[in-house]
Design an enzyme around this catalytic site. Sequence first.
Site, PDB file in Angstrom:
ATOM      1  CG  HIS A  99      -0.455  -0.037   2.146  1.00 23.13           C
ATOM      2  ND1 HIS A  99       0.005  -1.547   3.024  1.00 23.13           N
ATOM      3  CD2 HIS A  99       0.331   0.826   3.472  1.00 23.13           C
ATOM      4  CE1 HIS A  99       0.634  -1.108   4.060  1.00 23.13           C
ATOM      5  NE2 HIS A  99       0.604   0.035   4.513  1.00 23.13           N
ATOM      6  CG  HIS A 101       0.605   5.310   4.270  1.00 23.16           C
ATOM      7  ND1 HIS A 101      -0.022   5.237   5.064  1.00 23.16           N
ATOM      8  CD2 HIS A 101       1.728   4.234   4.199  1.00 23.16           C
ATOM      9  CE1 HIS A 101       0.267   3.953   5.806  1.00 23.16           C
ATOM     10  NE2 HIS A 101       1.149   3.335   5.360  1.00 23.16           N
TER      11      HIS A 101
HETATM   12  P1  5GP Z   1       1.462   0.412   7.413  1.00 22.00           P
HETATM   13  O1  5GP Z   1       1.728   0.778   8.894  1.00 22.00           O
HETATM   14  O2  5GP Z   1       1.598  -0.897   7.111  1.00 22.00           O
HETATM   15  O3  5GP Z   1       2.466   1.353   6.235  1.00 22.00           O
HETATM   16  O4  5GP Z   1       0.139   1.012   7.128  1.00 22.00           O
HETATM   17  C1  5GP Z   1      -1.104   0.470   7.493  1.00 22.00           C
HETATM   18  C2  5GP Z   1      -2.202   1.345   7.682  1.00 22.00           C
HETATM   19  O5  5GP Z   1      -3.409   0.534   7.539  1.00 22.00           O
HETATM   20  C3  5GP Z   1      -2.108   2.161   8.832  1.00 22.00           C
HETATM   21  O6  5GP Z   1      -1.951   3.430   8.643  1.00 22.00           O
HETATM   22  C4  5GP Z   1      -3.551   1.764   9.370  1.00 22.00           C
HETATM   23  O7  5GP Z   1      -4.250   2.936  10.223  1.00 22.00           O
HETATM   24  C5  5GP Z   1      -4.276   1.389   8.401  1.00 22.00           C
HETATM   25  N1  5GP Z   1      -5.171   0.399   8.637  1.00 22.00           N
HETATM   26  C6  5GP Z   1      -5.199  -0.732   9.327  1.00 22.00           C
HETATM   27  N2  5GP Z   1      -6.500  -1.321   9.706  1.00 22.00           N
HETATM   28  C7  5GP Z   1      -7.397  -0.688   8.829  1.00 22.00           C
HETATM   29  C8  5GP Z   1      -8.752  -0.767   8.432  1.00 22.00           C
HETATM   30  O8  5GP Z   1      -9.591  -1.794   9.119  1.00 22.00           O
HETATM   31  N3  5GP Z   1      -8.933   0.041   7.534  1.00 22.00           N
HETATM   32  C9  5GP Z   1      -8.498   1.163   7.191  1.00 22.00           C
HETATM   33  N4  5GP Z   1      -9.149   1.951   6.278  1.00 22.00           N
HETATM   34  N5  5GP Z   1      -7.229   1.325   7.359  1.00 22.00           N
HETATM   35  C10 5GP Z   1      -6.619   0.356   8.163  1.00 22.00           C
END
Ligand code: 5GP
Length: 139
Positions: A99, A101
């Site tokens: 993903h 951001h």
């Molecule tokens: P990472 O830390 O892996 O780069 O980002 C994962 C992102 O997924 C985090 O910013 C977190 O807030 C988001 N996230 C986790 N669970 C959910 C969810 O159930 N729904 C949504 N919309 N975002 C989520």
Amino acid sequence: MENCLFCQIAAGQIPAAKVYEDDQVLAFLDISQTTKGHMLLIPKKHVRNVLEMDGELAQTVFARLPKLARALQQATKASGMNIINNNEEIAGQTVFHAHIHLIPRYGLDDGLQIHFTAHEPDGSALSRLAEQISSEVRK
Ligand code: 5GP
Ligand code: ZN
């Protein structure tokens, strides 16, 4: 992939505030809303992160970025935006489905802090490292 949160969101099995969807990608608002409008762009195909993407999938995902970023900027009237991608736990990845951001920026204390520490590597070490990476790229 079963048990993958973002695969479940992509499949509509878990609700999300969807922004854009086609047959290959989905953009939706991040639940954490680090800043207002914090959005995620994912491939619908399950890959762990960018380190696992091939060029074709990367092209598909990254090609969607500029239009989505401009739309987010327009909708939020943010002053700027950080586009961030975390790969592996050490880099802050918590969901292991690739993903990107998109985080609109409103001010220095708006919820996101990024700090790049500058080091002073010697020139020959830099050249050696560049050559090493370069030979990996050519493989
Ligand atoms: P990472 O830390 O892996 O780069 O980002 C994962 C992102 O997924 C985090 O910013 C977190 O807030 C988001 N996230 C986790 N669970 C959910 C969810 O159930 N729904 C949504 N919309 N975002 C989520
Ligand atoms: Zn997945």
